[in-house]
Design a protein around this motif. Sequence first.
Motif, short mmCIF file in Angstrom:
data_model
loop_
_atom_site.label_atom_id
_atom_site.label_comp_id
_atom_site.label_asym_id
_atom_site.label_seq_id
_atom_site.Cartn_x
_atom_site.Cartn_y
_atom_site.Cartn_z
N LEU A 5 27.40 42.01 37.29
CA LEU A 5 26.70 42.95 38.17
C LEU A 5 25.24 43.06 37.78
O LEU A 5 24.90 43.00 36.59
CB LEU A 5 27.34 44.34 38.07
CG LEU A 5 28.79 44.47 38.54
CD1 LEU A 5 29.30 45.88 38.25
CD2 LEU A 5 28.92 44.14 40.00
N PRO A 6 24.36 43.27 38.76
CA PRO A 6 22.96 43.55 38.40
C PRO A 6 22.89 44.90 37.69
O PRO A 6 23.76 45.76 37.86
CB PRO A 6 22.23 43.58 39.75
CG PRO A 6 23.29 43.84 40.76
CD PRO A 6 24.58 43.28 40.20
N LEU A 7 21.86 45.08 36.91
CA LEU A 7 21.63 46.34 36.21
C LEU A 7 20.92 47.32 37.13
O LEU A 7 20.10 46.92 37.95
CB LEU A 7 20.75 46.10 34.97
CG LEU A 7 21.27 45.11 33.93
CD1 LEU A 7 20.18 44.80 32.91
CD2 LEU A 7 22.52 45.64 33.27
N LEU A 8 21.25 48.60 36.97
CA LEU A 8 20.49 49.66 37.63
C LEU A 8 19.96 50.57 36.54
O LEU A 8 20.71 51.31 35.91
CB LEU A 8 21.34 50.46 38.61
CG LEU A 8 20.62 51.65 39.28
CD1 LEU A 8 19.36 51.20 40.02
CD2 LEU A 8 21.55 52.39 40.22
N PHE A 9 18.65 50.46 36.26
CA PHE A 9 17.99 51.33 35.30
C PHE A 9 17.69 52.64 36.01
O PHE A 9 16.94 52.68 36.99
CB PHE A 9 16.70 50.69 34.78
CG PHE A 9 16.93 49.48 33.91
CD1 PHE A 9 17.66 49.59 32.74
CD2 PHE A 9 16.41 48.25 34.25
CE1 PHE A 9 17.86 48.49 31.92
CE2 PHE A 9 16.59 47.14 33.45
CZ PHE A 9 17.33 47.25 32.27
N LEU A 10 18.28 53.71 35.52
CA LEU A 10 18.29 54.98 36.22
C LEU A 10 17.56 56.06 35.45
O LEU A 10 17.95 56.43 34.35
CB LEU A 10 19.75 55.39 36.43
CG LEU A 10 20.07 56.60 37.26
CD1 LEU A 10 19.53 56.45 38.68
CD2 LEU A 10 21.58 56.81 37.29
N ASP A 11 16.49 56.57 36.05
CA ASP A 11 15.77 57.71 35.49
C ASP A 11 16.49 58.99 35.91
O ASP A 11 17.20 59.01 36.91
CB ASP A 11 14.33 57.70 36.01
CG ASP A 11 13.45 58.77 35.37
OD1 ASP A 11 13.70 59.15 34.21
OD2 ASP A 11 12.52 59.24 36.04
N VAL A 12 16.31 60.06 35.15
CA VAL A 12 16.95 61.34 35.48
C VAL A 12 16.00 62.22 36.27
O VAL A 12 16.29 62.62 37.40
CB VAL A 12 17.43 62.07 34.20
CG1 VAL A 12 17.83 63.51 34.50
CG2 VAL A 12 18.59 61.31 33.54
#
Length: 176
Positions: A5-12
Amino acid sequence: MEPTLPLLFLDVDGPLNPWRAKPHRRPEGYTTLRMRPTGWEPPGPALRVWLNPAHGPLLLGLGFRLVWATTWKTEANTWIGPVLGLPELPAVDWPQMHHRDPEGVHWKTRYLVTSAAGRPFAWVDDEIGPRDRAWIARHHTGPGLAHRVDPAKGLLPDDFAALREWAAEVAGGGAP
């Protein structure tokens, strides 16, 4: 063999916590919480955080491997993840935070490209700009999407749709 799966870099703060919304008007669907993560040390009330529990299942259904890309670091697993119903997620370990970049990109940009190590990734943040997108295009060897979210609104249905579509294109071998 299962596809990667591609990565999802998630900010809060911004995407999940619409911190710039009017303080007296909690956005619809959001819960008001008071939190004291490490570093929140000023005297007075705890940090007000708005989270929408419906975002957890939506994030899990996007077709990404989720990774925290926030100053909350692994504390997002303690304070944010449980409210959204997310499992424990890996977090980017920032070597340095909030510094000025010599090329004017966001302080996270270089670290995220390095962390992705050529894998497809999307990054959701409220502080992404044109320089970040250009830098990622020049320095990342795989597909990359830098998706800016309005910090007064947080993630909206159109944001989820754009991310889902991008992940599907990457998984299908298309060039987003």
